[in-house]
Write a protein that holds these residues in place. Structure first.
Motif, short mmCIF file in Angstrom:
data_model
loop_
_atom_site.label_atom_id
_atom_site.label_comp_id
_atom_site.label_asym_id
_atom_site.label_seq_id
_atom_site.Cartn_x
_atom_site.Cartn_y
_atom_site.Cartn_z
N GLU A 1 -9.18 -4.12 4.65
CA GLU A 1 -9.64 -4.89 3.49
C GLU A 1 -8.60 -5.93 3.07
O GLU A 1 -8.96 -7.04 2.64
N ALA A 2 -7.32 -5.59 3.21
CA ALA A 2 -6.26 -6.51 2.82
C ALA A 2 -6.08 -7.65 3.82
O ALA A 2 -5.55 -8.70 3.47
N LYS B 1 -8.54 1.77 6.20
CA LYS B 1 -9.54 0.99 5.48
C LYS B 1 -8.86 -0.03 4.55
O LYS B 1 -9.30 -1.19 4.47
N ALA B 2 -7.79 0.40 3.89
CA ALA B 2 -7.09 -0.49 2.96
C ALA B 2 -6.46 -1.67 3.68
O ALA B 2 -6.47 -2.81 3.18
N LEU C 1 0.83 -1.20 0.00
CA LEU C 1 0.00 0.00 0.00
C LEU C 1 0.87 1.25 0.00
O LEU C 1 1.85 1.34 0.75
N LEU D 1 -2.55 7.70 0.20
CA LEU D 1 -3.64 7.43 1.13
C LEU D 1 -3.49 8.26 2.39
O LEU D 1 -2.39 8.31 2.96
#
Length: 345
Positions: free
Chosen positions: A213-214, A209-210, A197, A202
């Motif tokens: 989700e990952a 959030k990323a 990421l 970001l």
């Protein structure tokens, strides 16, 4: 052989973000070894984030550099004159010779480097202190296990790049965080991260959030190199019994971002409720593990199972600016300064 010693000293202590004005280049006669000493010419100079702390006159795990003293650093050098029976002219050695063109030593804390094993610059990177730090942090501190999920900050740096590769070889799900699309592409393609990421693209909320989700099943291990918004984004995703290996916090070294940091009570509450184990460690306390690290990782470097990348600044004069760039994330891989000719090529 040059008859001048050149060195970079700490000229003043920084107030917040350091600048080139905090350093001064000095020169003088080349010293001659006395009985029990040898003289070495520096070939490779290592630049590392911990040096920022040594510039401040504050209590830490090591004494600060005194005003007017040579900046501290690990170096790879060639012995050019010796009156020490354990070191001969032509030996390649690694030691704490500092930001200098030459150094006298009695051999304390110095080890010989075998150029046949790997390029001698690796003694400052993947097979040196950063690599040793990565290996100890992952295995001894975090006690990482196959099947777990790990997040690695500064994922393509000198430490993080090896953490990610070793974690992947353990059978972990590996998520990296790095600064820039190029670094993230390198992490995924060359270092075999499952995902990387880009924290430049970001904000803290989007990064949180990323990561969620990952890692839908949560994060078991966080290898902490930076602090800042990456830590803020990882903390909510930590699983019960998760471990954080606290290696560095470069985002806060010069006092930036402190006012915007996640409140301590929120962090402390998560440590409590998730029963996290957070352990800071300094690699100087783990020198007994160096032989095991070299035995484990050395063959991986030789046969290509572990890859590495170096950023090289040319000449001793370039060290201050290269160091400042390092603190801002401007390096890509291990940051080195080529001070002199490398006889091994």
């Amino acid at each position: 052989m040059s008859d001048q010693l050149r060195r970079i000293v700490l000229a003043s202590r920084p107030q917040g973000t350091p600048s080139t004005d905090n350093f001064r280049l000095e020169s003088g006669p080349l010293p001659r070894p006395q009985d029990g000493q040898f003289l070495a010419r520096v070939i490779w100079l290592s630049l590392d984030p911990y040096m920022r702390g040594r510039m401040d006159d504050s209590k830490s795990y090591a004494k600060p550099v005194a005003i007017g003293d040579t900046m501290e650093a690990a170096c790879v050098a060639e012995v050019i004159d010796s009156r020490n029976g354990d070191f001969a002219r032509g030996d390649i050695v690694m030691g704490g010779f500092g930001w200098s063109s030459h150094a006298l030593s009695d051999g304390t804390g110095v080890r010989k480097i075998d150029p046949a094993i790997a390029p001698i610059s690796t003694a400052l990177g993947v097979l040196g202190m950063p690599g040793h730090t990565a290996w100890v942090g992952l295995n001894d501190i975090a006690q990482a296990q196959s099947g777990e999920t790990i997040v690695v900050s500064a994922a393509t740096g000198a430490v993080g790049s090896l953490v990610g590769q070793l974690a992947k070889q353990k059978g972990m799900h590996v998520i990296g965080v790095a600064g820039g699309a190029e670094k993230c592409a390198f992490a995924e393609k060359d270092l075999q991260y499952d995902l990387c990421l880009d924290h430049h693209a970001l904000d803290a909320e989007a990064l949180q959030k990323a990561i969620a989700e990952a890692a839908p099943a949560g994060v078991d291990v966080y290898y902490e190199n930076v602090g800042g918004k990456t830590l803020e984004a990882v903390i909510p995703a930590m699983n019960v019994g998760g471990r954080i290996a606290l290696c560095g916090m470069i985002a806060w070294y010069s006092g930036k971002g402190l006012a915007d940091a996640m409140p301590l009570p929120r962090v402390w509450r998560t440590i409590l409720t998730q029963r996290l184990r957070v352990q800071g460690f300094i690699i100087f306390d783990h020198f007994d593990r160096l032989p095991a690290f070299l035995q484990d990782v050395g063959p991986m470097v030789r046969d290509g199972r572990v890859t590495y990348r170096e950023s090289v600044a040319e000449g001793l004069d370039a060290a201050p600016q290269a160091f400042l760039d390092l603190l801002e994330g401007g390096n890509f891989g291990k940051q080195l300064v080529r001070v002199g000719d490398d006889p091994a090529g």
